[in-house]
Write a protein that holds these residues in place. Structure first.
Motif, mmCIF file in Angstrom:
data_model
loop_
_atom_site.group_PDB
_atom_site.id
_atom_site.type_symbol
_atom_site.label_atom_id
_atom_site.label_comp_id
_atom_site.label_asym_id
_atom_site.label_seq_id
_atom_site.Cartn_x
_atom_site.Cartn_y
_atom_site.Cartn_z
ATOM 1 N N LEU A 1 0.798 -1.216 0.000
ATOM 2 C CA LEU A 1 0.000 0.000 0.000
ATOM 3 C C LEU A 1 0.838 1.276 0.000
ATOM 4 O O LEU A 1 0.336 2.343 -0.376
ATOM 5 C CB LEU A 1 -0.951 0.008 1.202
ATOM 6 N N VAL B 1 0.801 3.247 -3.225
ATOM 7 C CA VAL B 1 -0.365 4.021 -3.672
ATOM 8 C C VAL B 1 -0.818 5.059 -2.653
ATOM 9 O O VAL B 1 -1.580 5.958 -2.994
ATOM 10 C CB VAL B 1 -1.554 3.095 -4.026
ATOM 11 N N ILE B 2 -0.383 4.920 -1.418
ATOM 12 C CA ILE B 2 -0.758 5.903 -0.397
ATOM 13 C C ILE B 2 0.389 6.890 -0.249
ATOM 14 O O ILE B 2 1.477 6.553 0.222
ATOM 15 C CB ILE B 2 -1.092 5.225 0.938
ATOM 16 N N ASP C 1 -2.854 11.563 0.041
ATOM 17 C CA ASP C 1 -4.017 10.859 -0.471
ATOM 18 C C ASP C 1 -3.630 9.473 -0.958
ATOM 19 O O ASP C 1 -2.480 9.036 -0.800
ATOM 20 C CB ASP C 1 -4.679 11.657 -1.601
ATOM 21 N N VAL C 2 -4.609 8.793 -1.543
ATOM 22 C CA VAL C 2 -4.413 7.475 -2.148
ATOM 23 C C VAL C 2 -4.549 7.652 -3.652
ATOM 24 O O VAL C 2 -5.487 8.320 -4.118
ATOM 25 C CB VAL C 2 -5.485 6.481 -1.656
ATOM 26 N N ARG C 3 -3.614 7.068 -4.425
ATOM 27 C CA ARG C 3 -3.713 7.204 -5.871
ATOM 28 C C ARG C 3 -2.966 6.070 -6.552
ATOM 29 O O ARG C 3 -1.834 5.761 -6.177
ATOM 30 C CB ARG C 3 -3.156 8.555 -6.324
ATOM 31 N N ILE D 1 -5.379 -0.572 -7.364
ATOM 32 C CA ILE D 1 -6.557 -0.245 -6.570
ATOM 33 C C ILE D 1 -7.756 -0.992 -7.140
ATOM 34 O O ILE D 1 -8.080 -0.848 -8.324
ATOM 35 C CB ILE D 1 -6.835 1.271 -6.595
ATOM 36 N N LEU E 1 -9.487 -0.376 3.075
ATOM 37 C CA LEU E 1 -9.172 0.994 3.476
ATOM 38 C C LEU E 1 -10.375 1.650 4.149
ATOM 39 O O LEU E 1 -10.216 2.421 5.105
ATOM 40 C CB LEU E 1 -8.728 1.811 2.261
ATOM 41 N N GLY F 1 -8.309 7.259 -7.024
ATOM 42 C CA GLY F 1 -7.716 7.483 -5.714
ATOM 43 C C GLY F 1 -8.739 7.959 -4.710
ATOM 44 O O GLY F 1 -9.938 8.017 -4.997
ATOM 45 N N LEU G 1 -3.103 8.982 8.140
ATOM 46 C CA LEU G 1 -3.050 8.188 6.915
ATOM 47 C C LEU G 1 -2.110 6.997 7.042
ATOM 48 O O LEU G 1 -2.388 5.913 6.508
ATOM 49 C CB LEU G 1 -2.623 9.070 5.734
ATOM 50 N N ARG H 1 -3.167 3.083 6.552
ATOM 51 C CA ARG H 1 -2.416 2.209 5.637
ATOM 52 C C ARG H 1 -1.932 0.954 6.343
ATOM 53 O O ARG H 1 -2.084 -0.160 5.822
ATOM 54 C CB ARG H 1 -1.218 2.968 5.063
#
Length: 483
Positions: free
Chosen positions: A5, A8-9, A13-15, A22, A30, A114, A131, A135
């Motif tokens: 993770l 992407v985290i 943010d998450v993307r 994802i 999440l 995201g 965050l 995660r």
């Protein structure tokens, strides 16, 4: 192989790529982790609630539904507000007083998606504010191959439409109803502004019509972005708007990014108005409001905005506060200083009246109001705020950003010292060097390393084009030699 993770985290943010990085399983984990780390603790024993919204990307509805399911599995009652801009999600979080999640990858290509998370009142969730814990908890479950069942009651998932409420709130902050008629071209880039602009600036949500003649460019919601990237920070994506404004005889043009939280402005000639000029223009309006209310006006700006911003803020009776680049830093200082407004070079604009969150739409409305109150064209109005010449951000690929930065700074400092022009150096975010050419042409440059790529970012500004070009070209030459 389990997804890491951390790929992407990011910091805020998450993307990532859908479905390679994802998918519904990842976001369900999440959602459950967000519930345990943020939503339930904030509820403090009371009913746990959250809001979830999404943009127009093809993958967004299914992903946001899976996230809502993860929240509900931990006893959270979820209000799904469906299609919305990111500032529309912030509105929901602020107005409802609950945490929220927005599914968007902003201006990234269609294959990405995201999540932007926030605490109650649209307060940011970043690496230092929860965050990492989200995660780590989700990673543990994904490594084990399953998210454990929640204990106690399952939360409810309901749907609502807050578009009209969002539009009405913005209109309550900037009243355009009595403005002189304006013609405006808006490029939504097939992003969420195609959903929000008709509601806020038009009558699509059932609110009274405003004295605005809006010409729509690419209002069709299409997460594949068939016309151009929804990233107005890249000049290539402003070309259509720049051509359309003079062709339509419009007073100005507005361009929004994919999730419509950033707004860029062009004048009646189709020329871009810098985000720093927009920051100074809005700051002047907010300062006047604060002084009239007997309060000290505090304005936040990051270190890459023009020198004109703190100059104008000070001249108008406000107190400028300089911060690092990044929305989490801006929002934290907004809260710490009780600032009325904040602006970034990237066209993010933050308002205390909007829970200190960023909203490009509200900034656009301030520009419209300022223009309506003036008898001059926007090009003349904006010229008051364009006191310096900026380079824009220039990226150089380097192996060791820190070493190259120190080499450049040492060389420039020595050269200027030898010429009898000592420089000022500060290290708030990267390194900023400020100096002056004879006969007094002020300049500065900032070097910052990218957090995610082997890039060194240069921003420079000078009292005139020649001063900016001299320092820009000198720094770039030194970067090339050191790299």
């Amino acid at each position: 192989m389990t997804l890491d993770l951390s790929t992407v985290i990011k910091a805020y943010d998450v993307r990532g790529l859908v479905p390679e990085q994802i998918d519904e399983g990842v976001v369900r984990a999440l959602g459950a982790a967000f519930a345990e780390v943020v939503v339930v603790p904030e509820a403090a024993g009371g009913p746990a609630r959250a809001v979830v919204g999404h943009d127009m990307r093809p993958s967004s509805p299914a992903l946001s539904a899976a996230f809502a399911d993860g929240l509900a599995s931990r006893g959270v009652d979820v209000e799904v507000i469906g299609l919305c801009s990111t500032d529309g999600l912030y509105y929901a979080s602020g107005a409802r007083g609950v945490p929220g999640a927005m599914f968007t990858a902003s201006h990234n290509p269609a294959e990405y998606n995201g999540i932007k998370l926030c605490r109650a009142g649209a307060r940011p969730v970043g690496q230092d504010t929860g965050l990492v814990a989200v995660r780590e908890r989700a990673q543990t479950w994904l490594d084990a191959g399953a998210v454990p069942a929640g204990e106690g009651r399952r939360g409810t998932v309901g749907e609502s439409d807050l578009l009209r409420d969002y539009a009405a709130h913005l209109r309550s902050l900037v009243d355009l109803s009595g403005a002189r008629p304006l013609r405006v071209v808006v490029d939504a880039g097939n992003g969420m502004a195609g959903h929000t602009v008709p509601a806020v600036l038009g009558d699509a949500a059932g609110l009274p019509a405003l004295p605005l003649d809006v010409t729509a460019l690419y209002f069709e919601l299409d997460g594949t972005f068939p016309n151009h990237e929804a990233n107005p920070l890249d000049p290539a994506n402003l070309v259509d708007l720049q051509a359309a404004v003079p062709r339509a005889g419009a007073d100005l043009g507005l361009a929004f990014d994919g999730d419509a939280d950033r707004c860029f402005v062009v004048d009646e000639k189709g020329e871009p108005v810098s985000p720093s000029a927009v920051t100074a223009l809005v700051a002047r309006r907010e300062i006047a409001k604060e002084l009239a209310a007997g309060r000290e006006p505090v304005i936040i700006h990051n270190l890459i905005t023009s020198l004109a911003v703190p100059e104008i803020v000070t001249e108008d009776g406000g107190r400028p506060v300089r911060t690092r680049v990044g929305h989490s830093f801006i929002k934290q200082r907004m809260a710490d200083e009780d600032a009325v407004f904040g602006g970034e070079h990237s066209a993010h604009y933050y308002f205390r009246d909007f829970w200190s969150a960023d909203t490009g739409m509200l900034a656009a409305m301030h520009v419209l109001a300022a223009l309506a109150e003036s008898d001059r064209p926007l090009s003349e109005l904006a010229a008051e705020y364009e006191r310096y010449t900026a380079s824009g951000e220039i990226n150089s690929r380097v192996a060791d950003a820190s070493a190259v930065t120190e080499s450049v700074v040492a060389t420039i400092s020595a050269e200027e010292e030898a010429a009898g022009r000592p420089v000022e150096i500060d290290r708030l975010d990267g390194v900023t060097v400020t100096g002056s050419d004879e006969p007094g042409g002020r300049w500065w440059f900032n070097l910052r390393a990218s957090n995610t790529e082997p890039l060194l970012r240069l921003n420079a500004e000078g009292a005139d084009p020649a001063a900016m070009e001299r320092i820009r070209d000198r720094v770039l030459a030194l970067i090339g030699a050191a790299a």
